[in-house]
Design a protein around this motif. Sequence first.
Motif, PDB file in Angstrom:
ATOM      1  N   LEU A 121      13.320 130.112  74.046  1.00  0.00           N
ATOM      2  CA  LEU A 121      12.372 131.054  74.637  1.00  0.00           C
ATOM      3  C   LEU A 121      13.105 132.195  75.329  1.00  0.00           C
ATOM      4  O   LEU A 121      12.748 133.359  75.188  1.00  0.00           O
TER       5      LEU A 121
ATOM      6  N   THR B  17      14.270 134.738  72.916  1.00  0.00           N
ATOM      7  CA  THR B  17      13.171 135.552  72.402  1.00  0.00           C
ATOM      8  C   THR B  17      12.777 136.611  73.417  1.00  0.00           C
ATOM      9  O   THR B  17      12.569 137.772  73.086  1.00  0.00           O
ATOM     10  N   ILE B  18      12.703 136.174  74.682  1.00  0.00           N
ATOM     11  CA  ILE B  18      12.263 137.105  75.724  1.00  0.00           C
ATOM     12  C   ILE B  18      13.261 138.250  75.876  1.00  0.00           C
ATOM     13  O   ILE B  18      12.879 139.404  76.018  1.00  0.00           O
ATOM     14  N   SER B  19      14.554 137.916  75.825  1.00  0.00           N
ATOM     15  CA  SER B  19      15.537 138.954  76.102  1.00  0.00           C
ATOM     16  C   SER B  19      15.997 139.669  74.839  1.00  0.00           C
ATOM     17  O   SER B  19      16.801 140.585  74.904  1.00  0.00           O
ATOM     18  N   ARG B  20      15.488 139.249  73.698  1.00  0.00           N
ATOM     19  CA  ARG B  20      15.932 139.862  72.456  1.00  0.00           C
ATOM     20  C   ARG B  20      15.715 141.371  72.479  1.00  0.00           C
ATOM     21  O   ARG B  20      14.612 141.862  72.666  1.00  0.00           O
ATOM     22  N   GLN B  21      16.772 142.104  72.292  1.00  0.00           N
ATOM     23  CA  GLN B  21      16.672 143.558  72.270  1.00  0.00           C
ATOM     24  C   GLN B  21      16.398 144.016  70.844  1.00  0.00           C
ATOM     25  O   GLN B  21      16.768 143.325  69.889  1.00  0.00           O
TER      26      GLN B  21
ATOM     27  N   TYR C  53       8.000 140.655  80.876  1.00  0.00           N
ATOM     28  CA  TYR C  53       8.611 140.130  79.646  1.00  0.00           C
ATOM     29  C   TYR C  53       8.578 138.614  79.639  1.00  0.00           C
ATOM     30  O   TYR C  53       8.245 137.977  78.636  1.00  0.00           O
TER      31      TYR C  53
ATOM     32  N   GLY D 153       6.433 136.361  77.088  1.00  0.00           N
ATOM     33  CA  GLY D 153       7.166 135.457  76.205  1.00  0.00           C
ATOM     34  C   GLY D 153       6.618 134.043  76.275  1.00  0.00           C
ATOM     35  O   GLY D 153       6.445 133.374  75.258  1.00  0.00           O
TER      36      GLY D 153
ATOM     37  N   ARG E 287       7.670 138.749  69.766  1.00  0.00           N
ATOM     38  CA  ARG E 287       8.692 138.974  70.774  1.00  0.00           C
ATOM     39  C   ARG E 287       8.222 140.045  71.750  1.00  0.00           C
ATOM     40  O   ARG E 287       7.763 141.110  71.334  1.00  0.00           O
ATOM     41  N   PRO E 288       8.346 139.765  73.055  1.00  0.00           N
ATOM     42  CA  PRO E 288       7.785 140.647  74.084  1.00  0.00           C
ATOM     43  C   PRO E 288       8.262 142.090  74.008  1.00  0.00           C
ATOM     44  O   PRO E 288       7.524 143.006  74.339  1.00  0.00           O
ATOM     45  N   ARG E 289       9.527 142.316  73.582  1.00  0.00           N
ATOM     46  CA  ARG E 289      10.061 143.674  73.604  1.00  0.00           C
ATOM     47  C   ARG E 289       9.807 144.465  72.334  1.00  0.00           C
ATOM     48  O   ARG E 289      10.158 145.629  72.230  1.00  0.00           O
TER      49      ARG E 289
END
Lengths: 332, 246
Positions: free
Chosen positions: A5, A8-12, B121, B125, B136-138
């Motif tokens: 997770l 996924t959240i930090s995926r740029q 974010y 998520g 994906r949040p971004r």
Amino acid sequence: MAITLEETISRQVHATPLSWILSRHTFWVFMAAVAACIALTLATDTFATERNIFNVTRNFAFVGIIALGMTAVIITGGIDLSVGSVVVLSAMITGMTMAGGGSIWLAIPLALAGSLAVGLFNGLMIAYIGVPPFVVTLGTLSVARSLAMVLSDNKMVYQFGPDHELLLALGGGSTFGIPHPVFALAILGILTGLAFRWTRLGRHIFAVGGNEHAATLTGIPVKRVKILVYMFAALTAGITGILEVGWLGGVTTNLGQGMELNVIAAAVIGGANLAGGVGTAFGAIVGAALIEVIRNSLILLGISTFWQGTFVGSFIIIAVLFDRLRASRTNE
Amino acid sequence: MTVLELQGVSKSFGAIQALSDVSLKIEPGEVVGLMGDNGAGKSTLVKIVAGNFPPTKGTLSIADRQVSFHRPSDARAAGIEIVYQELALCDNLTAAANVFLGRELMRSFGPIRILDYKTMYERAGKLFAELKSETRPRDLVRRMSGGQRQAVAIARTRLSDARIVLMDEPTAAISIRQVEEVLSLIRRLRDHGIAVALVSHRMPDVFAVADRVVVLRRGEKVADKPTAKSSPEEITGLITGAITTA
Ligand SMILES: Nc1ncnc2c1ncn2[C@@H]1O[C@H](COP(=O)(O)OP(=O)(O)OP(=O)(O)O)[C@@H](O)[C@H]1O
Ligand SMILES: [Mg+2]
């Protein structure tokens, strides 16, 4: 299932900072401006003189300041044609107030209030009556300039009463060798950029331009957002008007004529999309710089100034064509 | 206690009568399927409850108290969450920005309040994970699939403790696996005592989760009965007009 997770959240969206920079429209416009400066330095011995650089940066600051306001309007999917006329209205209110013996501390608030009133009118007509922005601001383009003529009886104003020197220093002076309008541009640019990215209003400006219907359904105060962006555009034009009087040392009623075109070109070249939803403060500034360098190069290379309109106009069209091209490529 | 009650609600758009004299009650923890042909008035009903526009006639009560909503935030404050049929997403913004659209999380930065990207974010998520969606949040919504978009719209309803969730065709664009997730989400909401109104053209979905089914035809309510006492055939007949009353 290797992706957690957190990943996924930090995926740029971009793998490296370099690929991010190379994907930015603004970066390429910035490189174009730099390339033009280098080319001009090599091709002429007049470009890189202190006098010329000083003039270019100041001119660019005037266009850049208003391009910030214009970018906010364009992000919401609107357009403001009245900015050039607001410049002269603000300049004339400043000039007439001071010529009549008023202090600069009275003149500036009056000029800004007059400018904001035009912006408020634009915004109200667009948000509440639903008149297309093009139509309303074309109307105020005519009205604001005409008011400036009425105000001054179409005469030139060049005596500014007790605070004469202060006004000239404000718009025409410099500190640490940097012209004051450039300071104004830097401060406004930073504030606008921060507001776009970090405030709720900034987020809402992008939402309104991205999908106005969705913005309404999710409870964003769409009307208020629209009014505020037109007031902001008018405010930037008002500030420019005041600074320009100081720089020129006088006002005539043709000040700012046709300026809306340079400003729109700067915003659009800087990456603001006329369809709405896209634009940056830094882009507006870089766009203004590129426009001004090109304009300056025409003069220095001895090309008739009559060609300037052709260049600026073509720039707008080419920038929009690029947007179309990119949009059709991402849709495929 | 009734969570939501509509009494004699009518809505006209100029000459078009989108809803006429519709009365409806929803109890806590109840799942109501709202069905009807295209143009029957389902979305209009949803938008009236959502505070997008007021009814031409009739009244709305939430928790037995009459209300009148002037804007979507009024409805939200009353505990109503909506999944719009058109999803109401901004293509130019990220998934997380869309989830929080209109109620962005803020944090203090000295004397000023700024957007709290990090928390938004993270929460977005978690909501996507809960929905078992690959969103994906971004990511920009522009680049998303139909199912991912729908997940963004559904995730919004989980931001606050809603009393009632109205979903206007939440399963129209998603895969069978994701439909299961949405249906189990609806069951979870029900188990928490949250009422759900599910607008759908998909008979199996409605019969899988709804306790009651309401049928609209040309703006009029023509049936309102427990799913257990009805059948897909009967509902189909009511929707098309082959059967006139239940
Ligand atoms: N904003 C509006 N302005 C004018 N007419 C509208 C508006 N919204 C809905 N209508 C009309 O009201 C009627 C009911 O529309 P509604 O969207 O509620 O139908 P629906 O049951 O949701 O249909 P669908 O299954 O296709 O989503 C239609 O005739 C539609 O054209
Ligand atoms: Mg509908």
